[in-house]
Scaffold this motif. Sequence first.
Motif, PDB file in Angstrom:
ATOM      1  N   THR A  16       0.854  -1.183   0.000  1.00  0.00           N
ATOM      2  CA  THR A  16       0.000   0.000   0.000  1.00  0.00           C
ATOM      3  C   THR A  16       0.892   1.236   0.000  1.00  0.00           C
ATOM      4  O   THR A  16       1.918   1.263   0.686  1.00  0.00           O
ATOM      5  N   ALA A  17       0.517   2.248  -0.753  1.00  0.00           N
ATOM      6  CA  ALA A  17       1.301   3.489  -0.804  1.00  0.00           C
ATOM      7  C   ALA A  17       1.489   4.075   0.593  1.00  0.00           C
ATOM      8  O   ALA A  17       0.586   4.016   1.426  1.00  0.00           O
ATOM      9  N   ASN A  18       2.681   4.579   0.848  1.00  0.00           N
ATOM     10  CA  ASN A  18       3.041   5.280   2.091  1.00  0.00           C
ATOM     11  C   ASN A  18       3.017   4.403   3.339  1.00  0.00           C
ATOM     12  O   ASN A  18       3.048   4.919   4.450  1.00  0.00           O
ATOM     13  N   ASP A  19       2.991   3.088   3.181  1.00  0.00           N
ATOM     14  CA  ASP A  19       2.955   2.166   4.320  1.00  0.00           C
ATOM     15  C   ASP A  19       4.367   2.002   4.874  1.00  0.00           C
ATOM     16  O   ASP A  19       5.266   1.554   4.157  1.00  0.00           O
ATOM     17  N   THR A  20       4.569   2.326   6.154  1.00  0.00           N
ATOM     18  CA  THR A  20       5.888   2.203   6.773  1.00  0.00           C
ATOM     19  C   THR A  20       6.108   0.841   7.421  1.00  0.00           C
ATOM     20  O   THR A  20       7.222   0.512   7.801  1.00  0.00           O
ATOM     21  N   THR A  21       5.041   0.044   7.540  1.00  0.00           N
ATOM     22  CA  THR A  21       5.129  -1.309   8.102  1.00  0.00           C
ATOM     23  C   THR A  21       4.299  -2.280   7.258  1.00  0.00           C
ATOM     24  O   THR A  21       3.309  -2.843   7.732  1.00  0.00           O
ATOM     25  N   PRO A  22       4.688  -2.487   6.003  1.00  0.00           N
ATOM     26  CA  PRO A  22       3.875  -3.345   5.124  1.00  0.00           C
ATOM     27  C   PRO A  22       3.877  -4.808   5.556  1.00  0.00           C
ATOM     28  O   PRO A  22       4.844  -5.298   6.134  1.00  0.00           O
ATOM     29  N   ARG A  23       2.785  -5.488   5.248  1.00  0.00           N
ATOM     30  CA  ARG A  23       2.627  -6.923   5.543  1.00  0.00           C
ATOM     31  C   ARG A  23       3.336  -7.741   4.472  1.00  0.00           C
ATOM     32  O   ARG A  23       3.262  -7.412   3.298  1.00  0.00           O
ATOM     33  N   VAL A  24       3.972  -8.833   4.904  1.00  0.00           N
ATOM     34  CA  VAL A  24       4.654  -9.718   3.957  1.00  0.00           C
ATOM     35  C   VAL A  24       4.154 -11.153   4.052  1.00  0.00           C
ATOM     36  O   VAL A  24       4.808 -12.074   3.581  1.00  0.00           O
ATOM     37  N   ASP A  25       2.958 -11.351   4.624  1.00  0.00           N
ATOM     38  CA  ASP A  25       2.435 -12.707   4.751  1.00  0.00           C
ATOM     39  C   ASP A  25       1.706 -13.178   3.498  1.00  0.00           C
ATOM     40  O   ASP A  25       1.260 -14.304   3.432  1.00  0.00           O
ATOM     41  N   GLY A  26       1.629 -12.348   2.462  1.00  0.00           N
ATOM     42  CA  GLY A  26       0.930 -12.736   1.243  1.00  0.00           C
ATOM     43  C   GLY A  26       1.827 -13.293   0.161  1.00  0.00           C
ATOM     44  O   GLY A  26       1.366 -13.601  -0.922  1.00  0.00           O
ATOM     45  N   GLY A  27       3.128 -13.419   0.429  1.00  0.00           N
ATOM     46  CA  GLY A  27       4.024 -13.927  -0.603  1.00  0.00           C
ATOM     47  C   GLY A  27       5.472 -13.687  -0.276  1.00  0.00           C
ATOM     48  O   GLY A  27       5.831 -13.465   0.876  1.00  0.00           O
ATOM     49  N   ASN A  28       6.315 -13.733  -1.293  1.00  0.00           N
ATOM     50  CA  ASN A  28       7.742 -13.530  -1.112  1.00  0.00           C
ATOM     51  C   ASN A  28       8.295 -12.437  -2.020  1.00  0.00           C
ATOM     52  O   ASN A  28       9.423 -12.002  -1.844  1.00  0.00           O
ATOM     53  N   ILE A  29       7.534 -11.995  -3.002  1.00  0.00           N
ATOM     54  CA  ILE A  29       7.986 -10.960  -3.928  1.00  0.00           C
ATOM     55  C   ILE A  29       7.025  -9.785  -3.811  1.00  0.00           C
ATOM     56  O   ILE A  29       5.820  -9.948  -3.974  1.00  0.00           O
ATOM     57  N   PHE A  30       7.580  -8.603  -3.505  1.00  0.00           N
ATOM     58  CA  PHE A  30       6.752  -7.438  -3.256  1.00  0.00           C
ATOM     59  C   PHE A  30       7.269  -6.239  -4.034  1.00  0.00           C
ATOM     60  O   PHE A  30       8.476  -6.016  -4.117  1.00  0.00           O
ATOM     61  N   THR A  31       6.355  -5.457  -4.579  1.00  0.00           N
ATOM     62  CA  THR A  31       6.678  -4.199  -5.229  1.00  0.00           C
ATOM     63  C   THR A  31       6.250  -3.086  -4.289  1.00  0.00           C
ATOM     64  O   THR A  31       5.163  -3.149  -3.715  1.00  0.00           O
ATOM     65  N   THR A  32       7.119  -2.088  -4.124  1.00  0.00           N
ATOM     66  CA  THR A  32       6.767  -0.995  -3.234  1.00  0.00           C
ATOM     67  C   THR A  32       5.592  -0.217  -3.798  1.00  0.00           C
ATOM     68  O   THR A  32       5.373  -0.185  -5.004  1.00  0.00           O
ATOM     69  N   GLY A  33       4.833   0.408  -2.914  1.00  0.00           N
ATOM     70  CA  GLY A  33       3.670   1.189  -3.327  1.00  0.00           C
ATOM     71  C   GLY A  33       4.074   2.470  -4.027  1.00  0.00           C
ATOM     72  O   GLY A  33       5.228   2.881  -4.014  1.00  0.00           O
ATOM     73  N   VAL A  34       3.114   3.112  -4.666  1.00  0.00           N
ATOM     74  CA  VAL A  34       3.351   4.399  -5.321  1.00  0.00           C
ATOM     75  C   VAL A  34       3.208   5.474  -4.244  1.00  0.00           C
ATOM     76  O   VAL A  34       2.135   6.022  -4.018  1.00  0.00           O
ATOM     77  N   ASN A  35       4.308   5.741  -3.536  1.00  0.00           N
ATOM     78  CA  ASN A  35       4.295   6.677  -2.417  1.00  0.00           C
ATOM     79  C   ASN A  35       4.115   8.106  -2.907  1.00  0.00           C
ATOM     80  O   ASN A  35       4.646   8.490  -3.940  1.00  0.00           O
ATOM     81  N   THR A  36       3.384   8.886  -2.126  1.00  0.00           N
ATOM     82  CA  THR A  36       3.138  10.276  -2.489  1.00  0.00           C
ATOM     83  C   THR A  36       4.153  11.214  -1.852  1.00  0.00           C
ATOM     84  O   THR A  36       4.181  12.401  -2.158  1.00  0.00           O
ATOM     85  N   ASN A  46       4.084  -9.296   9.936  1.00  0.00           N
ATOM     86  CA  ASN A  46       3.581 -10.648   9.703  1.00  0.00           C
ATOM     87  C   ASN A  46       4.587 -11.541   8.971  1.00  0.00           C
ATOM     88  O   ASN A  46       4.188 -12.417   8.212  1.00  0.00           O
ATOM     89  N   GLY A  47       5.872 -11.323   9.204  1.00  0.00           N
ATOM     90  CA  GLY A  47       6.895 -12.200   8.637  1.00  0.00           C
ATOM     91  C   GLY A  47       6.877 -13.556   9.322  1.00  0.00           C
ATOM     92  O   GLY A  47       6.462 -13.690  10.470  1.00  0.00           O
ATOM     93  N   ALA A  48       7.328 -14.578   8.605  1.00  0.00           N
ATOM     94  CA  ALA A  48       7.365 -15.935   9.135  1.00  0.00           C
ATOM     95  C   ALA A  48       8.813 -16.367   9.356  1.00  0.00           C
ATOM     96  O   ALA A  48       9.713 -15.957   8.620  1.00  0.00           O
ATOM     97  N   THR A  49       9.040 -17.188  10.343  1.00  0.00           N
ATOM     98  CA  THR A  49      10.369 -17.721  10.617  1.00  0.00           C
ATOM     99  C   THR A  49      10.936 -18.362   9.351  1.00  0.00           C
ATOM    100  O   THR A  49      10.265 -19.177   8.709  1.00  0.00           O
TER     101      THR A  49
END
Length: 104
Positions: A16-36, A46-49
Amino acid sequence: TQVTNGALILADETFTANDTTPRVDGGNIFTTGVNTGSTTITQLDNGATGQIVILTCNASGTAPTIADGGNFVLSAAWEPGAHDTLTLFTKNGTTWREISRSDN
């Protein structure tokens, strides 16, 4: 689309744009949001061991930064340009260590 192989979930999710603590429990590859504006990621929630994540910087908006310190152990601060990547690993789901980075 998600492909599950044991504990590894391969998916390209967008923060999500401007998120300083994004969730990573939905996968392993993430694109940063379009920050304003200026955004510093301070934690990956929500990281996993044993999880590995690959962060890719979006080509639009203001790029986020990640400091070397706090919940991140990096070779240097990550101040990416468009399409740069950072690969991180966590042993405990909270502290993230850099595996590699690339400038594209």
